[in-house]
Design a protein around this motif. Structure first.
Motif, PDB file in Angstrom:
ATOM      1  N   ASN A  25      40.586  99.911  -1.141  1.00  0.00           N
ATOM      2  CA  ASN A  25      40.735  98.790  -2.075  1.00  0.00           C
ATOM      3  C   ASN A  25      42.052  98.867  -2.831  1.00  0.00           C
ATOM      4  OD1 ASN A  25      38.267  97.791  -1.298  1.00  0.00           O
ATOM      5  ND2 ASN A  25      37.157  98.564  -3.077  1.00  0.00           N
ATOM      6  N   LEU A  26      42.442 100.081  -3.241  1.00  0.00           N
ATOM      7  CA  LEU A  26      43.724 100.246  -3.925  1.00  0.00           C
ATOM      8  C   LEU A  26      44.869  99.880  -2.986  1.00  0.00           C
ATOM      9  CD1 LEU A  26      45.338 101.234  -6.388  1.00  0.00           C
ATOM     10  CD2 LEU A  26      45.275 103.540  -5.383  1.00  0.00           C
ATOM     11  N   MET A  27      44.787 100.305  -1.748  1.00  0.00           N
ATOM     12  CA  MET A  27      45.815  99.990  -0.762  1.00  0.00           C
ATOM     13  C   MET A  27      45.981  98.482  -0.615  1.00  0.00           C
ATOM     14  SD  MET A  27      45.887 100.924   3.326  1.00  0.00           S
ATOM     15  CE  MET A  27      44.491  99.834   3.674  1.00  0.00           C
ATOM     16  N   ARG A  28      44.879  97.773  -0.468  1.00  0.00           N
ATOM     17  CA  ARG A  28      44.952  96.326  -0.276  1.00  0.00           C
ATOM     18  C   ARG A  28      45.582  95.635  -1.471  1.00  0.00           C
ATOM     19  NH1 ARG A  28      39.241  94.071   1.525  1.00  0.00           N
ATOM     20  NH2 ARG A  28      38.651  95.048  -0.432  1.00  0.00           N
ATOM     21  N   THR A  29      45.164  96.026  -2.665  1.00  0.00           N
ATOM     22  CA  THR A  29      45.698  95.393  -3.871  1.00  0.00           C
ATOM     23  C   THR A  29      47.193  95.657  -4.008  1.00  0.00           C
ATOM     24  OG1 THR A  29      43.577  95.578  -5.009  1.00  0.00           O
ATOM     25  CG2 THR A  29      45.530  95.311  -6.389  1.00  0.00           C
ATOM     26  N   GLN A  30      47.607  96.900  -3.763  1.00  0.00           N
ATOM     27  CA  GLN A  30      49.014  97.236  -3.934  1.00  0.00           C
ATOM     28  C   GLN A  30      49.902  96.590  -2.878  1.00  0.00           C
ATOM     29  OE1 GLN A  30      49.304 101.509  -4.286  1.00  0.00           O
ATOM     30  NE2 GLN A  30      48.751 101.455  -6.454  1.00  0.00           N
ATOM     31  N   VAL A  31      49.411  96.432  -1.667  1.00  0.00           N
ATOM     32  CA  VAL A  31      50.196  95.754  -0.636  1.00  0.00           C
ATOM     33  C   VAL A  31      50.444  94.302  -1.018  1.00  0.00           C
ATOM     34  CG1 VAL A  31      50.157  94.883   1.727  1.00  0.00           C
ATOM     35  CG2 VAL A  31      49.547  97.239   1.285  1.00  0.00           C
ATOM     36  N   VAL A  32      49.406  93.611  -1.471  1.00  0.00           N
ATOM     37  CA  VAL A  32      49.563  92.209  -1.881  1.00  0.00           C
ATOM     38  C   VAL A  32      50.508  92.114  -3.079  1.00  0.00           C
ATOM     39  CG1 VAL A  32      48.382  90.182  -2.784  1.00  0.00           C
ATOM     40  CG2 VAL A  32      47.335  91.513  -0.944  1.00  0.00           C
ATOM     41  N   ALA A  33      50.376  93.045  -4.025  1.00  0.00           N
ATOM     42  CA  ALA A  33      51.270  93.056  -5.181  1.00  0.00           C
ATOM     43  C   ALA A  33      52.717  93.255  -4.739  1.00  0.00           C
ATOM     44  CB  ALA A  33      50.860  94.165  -6.152  1.00  0.00           C
ATOM     45  N   GLY A  34      52.933  94.202  -3.828  1.00  0.00           N
ATOM     46  CA  GLY A  34      54.275  94.443  -3.327  1.00  0.00           C
ATOM     47  C   GLY A  34      54.824  93.256  -2.552  1.00  0.00           C
ATOM     48  N   GLN A  35      53.950  92.594  -1.799  1.00  0.00           N
ATOM     49  CA  GLN A  35      54.374  91.424  -1.040  1.00  0.00           C
ATOM     50  C   GLN A  35      54.801  90.294  -1.968  1.00  0.00           C
ATOM     51  OE1 GLN A  35      55.674  90.434   1.927  1.00  0.00           O
ATOM     52  NE2 GLN A  35      53.828  90.935   3.082  1.00  0.00           N
ATOM     53  N   TYR A  36      54.042  90.094  -3.044  1.00  0.00           N
ATOM     54  CA  TYR A  36      54.420  89.061  -4.007  1.00  0.00           C
ATOM     55  C   TYR A  36      55.757  89.393  -4.678  1.00  0.00           C
ATOM     56  CZ  TYR A  36      54.851  86.307  -8.187  1.00  0.00           C
ATOM     57  OH  TYR A  36      55.357  85.484  -9.163  1.00  0.00           O
ATOM     58  N   LEU A  37      55.929  90.651  -5.062  1.00  0.00           N
ATOM     59  CA  LEU A  37      57.187  91.057  -5.684  1.00  0.00           C
ATOM     60  C   LEU A  37      58.360  90.845  -4.729  1.00  0.00           C
ATOM     61  CD1 LEU A  37      56.172  94.332  -7.573  1.00  0.00           C
ATOM     62  CD2 LEU A  37      56.654  92.067  -8.552  1.00  0.00           C
ATOM     63  N   ASP A  38      58.121  91.035  -3.438  1.00  0.00           N
ATOM     64  CA  ASP A  38      59.163  90.786  -2.453  1.00  0.00           C
ATOM     65  C   ASP A  38      59.552  89.313  -2.443  1.00  0.00           C
ATOM     66  OD1 ASP A  38      60.936  91.390  -0.359  1.00  0.00           O
ATOM     67  OD2 ASP A  38      59.448  90.889   1.155  1.00  0.00           O
ATOM     68  N   VAL A  39      58.548  88.438  -2.420  1.00  0.00           N
ATOM     69  CA  VAL A  39      58.807  87.000  -2.452  1.00  0.00           C
ATOM     70  C   VAL A  39      59.566  86.633  -3.725  1.00  0.00           C
ATOM     71  CG1 VAL A  39      57.721  84.724  -2.593  1.00  0.00           C
ATOM     72  CG2 VAL A  39      56.831  86.429  -0.996  1.00  0.00           C
ATOM     73  N   LEU A  40      59.148  87.217  -4.842  1.00  0.00           N
ATOM     74  CA  LEU A  40      59.785  86.929  -6.126  1.00  0.00           C
ATOM     75  C   LEU A  40      61.245  87.378  -6.136  1.00  0.00           C
ATOM     76  CD1 LEU A  40      59.558  86.007  -9.104  1.00  0.00           C
ATOM     77  CD2 LEU A  40      58.775  88.332  -9.652  1.00  0.00           C
ATOM     78  N   GLU A  41      61.496  88.616  -5.708  1.00  0.00           N
ATOM     79  CA  GLU A  41      62.861  89.141  -5.737  1.00  0.00           C
ATOM     80  C   GLU A  41      63.783  88.377  -4.784  1.00  0.00           C
ATOM     81  OE1 GLU A  41      64.057  91.152  -7.905  1.00  0.00           O
ATOM     82  OE2 GLU A  41      62.085  91.527  -8.793  1.00  0.00           O
TER      83      GLU A  41
END
Length: 365
Positions: free
Chosen positions: A175-191
């Motif tokens: 569950n932690l892995m899934r949440t952090q991947v989505v968070a990282g993916q969003y930050l990528d889109v943002l940056e």
């Protein structure tokens, strides 16, 4: 037989064991996807294309997450079982979901040498003379296929562990892995959308979008699934974080300088997509005004030809950005290998992880 010869023989036996495990994972994936495809086709024969794309995209790849899951389990001393195979297969199906969504967001045309999901379904729309926009149809189909893979990865993980304590521990990591991947993916889109970004912001994206879920989390999932305690999981984390970062930095280098026959993606695709990787950001910081202008003009240009790619590659080399990336990869790899060697992780798991780190960080371009 000498002690050295005995050690070498033991290493060879472990290499075979690791390879045999991945063979079992491949068979499990094939059987699982075939079974789920039958469920889809019971709904409608129109889902044949979905089943075919999933089958084609699931084949190939490095199976790194399954490999780290194997070693994470192996380090506990618990005999490898079908539970370990299913947990590793769940990681690979989750990875497939991430690839489908990532390719869509990056507008990538190929993956593992075959067309990406969204481009495949856009072409099916055109061939079928369907109503509406082909690109939008492809995007919608890819979103659904990625979501389907997320659902299926859950099925594999939940069905793999019978012991409730191990299941709860594995689920926490997953569950932690899934949440952090989505968070990282969003930050990528943002940056990627910001006018300016920083090396530190790019490093955060690198860690959470890819590095942690490539190495650290699969290791810890394998360990947790087999009943690993806090000390072993801590050792896995100390190794996994730097090795995961080294892996992604190598991926960034290959995204610009790689061989399409090896990477499965066109050379320079990361430049055409405008990815603000550490490699690119360092080059931009170090380049003179003319170099920055050329880099800014070429980065994100989807019509960039081979000559244009070569011109940007030259800037990355001349500014020392490539050398710095290679130095950083070497430092991170050494840190991770030293960490696992200095830990209480037993042999041959420690040696297996050290060898795997060297292999993925030094992938041939």
């Amino acid at each position: 037989m000498t002690a050295t010869a005995e050690h070498a023989a033991a290493d060879r036996r472990e290499d075979v064991s690791a390879a045999a495990f991945l063979t079992r994972v491949e068979r499990r994936l094939d059987a699982f996807l075939a079974e789920r495809s039958r469920v889809l086709l019971e709904v409608s024969p129109d889902l044949q294309a979905v089943a075919r794309v999933l089958r084609d995209m699931s084949r190939g790849g490095k199976r790194l997450r399954a490999s780290f899951g194997y070693w994470g389990w192996h380090g506990t001393g618990t005999p490898v079982s079908d539970e370990a195979v299913d947990a590793a297969a769940a990681l690979e199906v989750f990875h497939l979901a991430a690839l489908v969504h990532d390719d869509l967001m990056d507008h990538s045309a190929t993956r593992r040498g075959v067309p990406t999901a969204h481009t495949t379904f856009a072409e099916l729309h055109r061939e079928g003379d369907l109503l509406g926009d082909a690109v939008e149809f492809g995007h919608g189909a890819a979103l659904l296929i990625g979501d389907l893979c997320l659902t299926w990865s859950d099925e594999l993980l939940d069905g793999s562990l019978l012991d409730p304590t191990r299941r709860a521990a594995a689920r926490r990591v997953y569950n932690l892995m899934r949440t952090q991947v989505v968070a990282g993916q969003y930050l990528d889109v943002l940056e990627q959308s910001r006018h300016h970004t920083t090396v530190e912001a790019a490093r955060t994206v690198l860690q959470f979008k890819s590095a942690k879920y490539t190495v650290e989390h699969p290791l810890m999932l394998g360990g947790a699934s087999a009943g690993a305690g806090p000390e072993l999981l801590g050792a896995y984390s100390a190794y996994g974080l730097p090795i995961g970062e080294a892996f992604q930095l190598r991926d960034d280098v290959l995204g610009v300088f790689g061989d399409e026959a090896r990477t499965g993606k066109p050379v320079g695709d990361d430049l055409r997509e405008g990815k603000k990787t550490l490699l690119v950001l360092v080059a931009r910081d170090r380049a003179d005004r003319a170099g920055r202008e050329r880099l800014d003009a070429g980065l994100g240009n989807r019509e960039l030809d081979a000559h244009g790619v070569a011109a940007l590659q030259e800037i990355l080399v001349e500014t020392g950005a490539l050398d710095l990336a290679e130095q950083r990869i070497a430092e991170l790899t050494s840190r991770g290998v030293d960490a696992i060697r200095a830990s209480d992780v037993p042999e041959p798991t420690a040696s297996g992880l050290a060898a795997l780190a060297e292999r993925i960080a030094g992938r041939a371009a």
